[in-house]
Design an enzyme around this catalytic site. Structure first.
Site, short mmCIF file in Angstrom:
data_model
loop_
_atom_site.label_atom_id
_atom_site.label_comp_id
_atom_site.label_asym_id
_atom_site.label_seq_id
_atom_site.Cartn_x
_atom_site.Cartn_y
_atom_site.Cartn_z
N TYR A 31 0.82 -1.21 0.00
CA TYR A 31 0.00 0.00 0.00
C TYR A 31 0.85 1.27 0.00
CZ TYR A 31 -4.02 -3.00 0.68
OH TYR A 31 -4.99 -3.96 0.50
N TYR A 159 -13.19 -6.58 5.96
CA TYR A 159 -11.95 -6.80 5.21
C TYR A 159 -11.58 -8.27 5.32
CZ TYR A 159 -7.08 -6.89 3.85
OH TYR A 159 -5.90 -7.21 3.22
N ASP A 260 -14.30 -15.52 9.57
CA ASP A 260 -12.94 -15.11 9.26
C ASP A 260 -12.27 -14.70 10.58
OD1 ASP A 260 -10.60 -13.87 8.56
OD2 ASP A 260 -11.45 -12.58 7.02
N LYS A 289 -2.32 -15.40 10.21
CA LYS A 289 -1.58 -14.41 10.99
C LYS A 289 -0.85 -15.03 12.18
CE LYS A 289 -4.05 -10.12 9.90
NZ LYS A 289 -2.99 -9.51 9.11
#
Length: 443
Positions: A31, A159, A260, A289
């Site tokens: 990003y 997200y 999620d 993660k």
């Protein structure tokens, strides 16, 4: 493509200035712009909760390296697991071969995840875990000869990753992927949960969601949501009753539920899995993660026997997905060591202590003129400002203050490693308070 292009010359960088200059000109960070790149800080080492820069600064990490380093850096147990497995073999293909680290990891995940999730698909990253989940849902209904059910229902402000299927269930207007909206799979979006965690439950919070289930259930393969905490879509923390209603609606309308838990799983919210706040179990869960304690990239998608068996009896007779590095032995070995640390249950007191400290230190910032809201749950602390931050300026100021905190948009948040102590939390919180009064840090 021309075959006469000049050969590239490899220059070995020998000092910090040269490394950072090459990084600025050639290394594309997430990003960021290559024409106007944000500054990068060169890391020399990391241990415990500290990141040491090559320039000498020792920073308290408030981000757990994007929420993944649960137990701190350079952990001796994780190091040993990695070294021990590397001395046997670092990788073998998972097609037709298996190995103890992967089987052991699957056993642990089946035992610790919400009830009924008995089949484990290992992959490379969180985004891929979501891709796998969405493919499972679509292939599930295809295997039941119901190809009409091919859309995914989700909520706004969510997200779920940066790959194409994952992007298709991220917020199409306010998310990070609006640019790609014209070419993404067209899915269905309900309003985001409104009732905050700890607030009085509002019965009408799910009214529009229920209406969408009623209207579109014939074409909905699955409903996907981040349980309790919407992460990169806004760091929003919502009421468990919303999640409980989601499970009930999926049952009522015969829709698969995907949780999620890539950001929330493995203790971050104060429960081992955020689904536990609502006492529900999904049909499919995505983990990533934190799975390896932040050491290596690894993810897992677990599903029920019904999902796995239905897919396996379908036209393809198998699930149509297979990453090259699926079930990587190094990653699985370090994941097992990380989960062993978690299973000692130290995380429960660690997270409770972090939550208590963050509530004491951050909630008073609600009265700051620059602050819109403050939210704390488990080892998550969020300060939402009224205007966006100036990323380069605020990052530089945080480094000067001896902390590593990387905000985005209007959100200054911390998700520190579980081993972060009270004094380190004070320094992180004090740094946030300091930058709030610095006009140069905001747009």
């Amino acid at each position: 493509m021309s075959t006469n292009s000049p050969k590239k010359t490899l220059h070995m960088n020998k000092n910090q200035t040269e490394i950072l200059e090459y990084d600025k000109n050639h290394v594309w960070h997430p990003y960021t712009s290559m024409t106007n790149p944000l500054p990068s800080y060169l890391v020399d080492s990391a241990a415990g909760v500290h990141i040491t820069l090559s320039s000498g600064e020792k920073l308290i990490d408030g981000m757990s390296s994007w929420w993944s380093v649960l137990h701190g850096y350079n952990h001796p147990e994780l190091n040993r697991a990695l070294i021990k497995q590397s001395e046997k073999f670092s990788h073998v293909m998972f097609g037709g071969l298996t190995h103890q680290p992967a089987v052991e990891l699957a056993q642990k995940l089946v035992a610790m995840t919400p009830c009924g999730l008995n089949k484990v698909f290992l992959s490379d990253s969180g985004s891929v875990a979501v891709e796998v989940a969405l493919k499972m849902a679509i292939q599930y209904w295809h295997s039941k000869n119901n190809t009409e059910k091919h859309k995914i229902l989700t909520v706004k402000n969510g997200y779920h990753g940066d790959t194409f299927a994952a992007m298709s269930v991220c917020d199409p207007v306010n998310g990070m992927h609006q640019l790609f909206e014209p070419v993404l799979m067209k899915n269905l979006f309900a309003p985001a949960p409104k009732t905050a965690f700890g607030a009085t439950w509002q019965q009408d919070d799910c009214a529009q969601l229920a209406a969408m289930f009623a209207k579109h259930h014939h074409e909905i393969a699955a409903f996907i949501i981040e349980p309790i905490v919407q992460g990169a879509g806004g760091m929003r923390i919502y009421h468990p009753n919303y999640l409980k209603t989601c499970r009930a609606l999926c049952d009522q309308y015969d829709v698969l539920m995907i949780a999620d838990e890539i950001a929330t799983g493995l203790g971050r919210t104060g429960k081992l899995f955020a689904c536990e706040w609502a006492d529900i179990s999904p049909d499919i869960i995505c983990l990533g993660k934190t799975l390896t304690g932040g050491y290596m990239t690894l993810a897992a998608t677990l599903c029920t026997d019904d999902v796995a068996n239905t897919i396996s009896r379908g036209e393809a007779n198998c699930f149509m997905h297979g990453p090259t590095f699926m079930g990587n032995p190094l990653a699985c070995a370090v994941a097992n060591a990380s989960l062993n640390i978690l299973m000692r249950n130290e995380w429960q007191q660690q997270v409770a202590d972090i939550e208590q400290a963050l509530k004491h230190m951050l909630l008073p910032l609600k009265s700051h003129t620059r602050v819109f809201d403050v939210r704390v749950l488990g080892a998550i602390g969020v300060v939402e400002s009224k205007t966006p931050v100036d990323m380069a300026a605020i990052q530089k100021r945080f480094v000067e203050l001896g902390v590593w905190i990387r905000p985005f948009g209007k959100l200054i948040y911390i998700m520190p490693p579980f081993i972060t102590d009270l004094e380190q939390l004070r320094q992180l919180s004090a740094a946030i308070k300091t930058v709030l009064s610095d006009d140069a840090c905001f747009q």
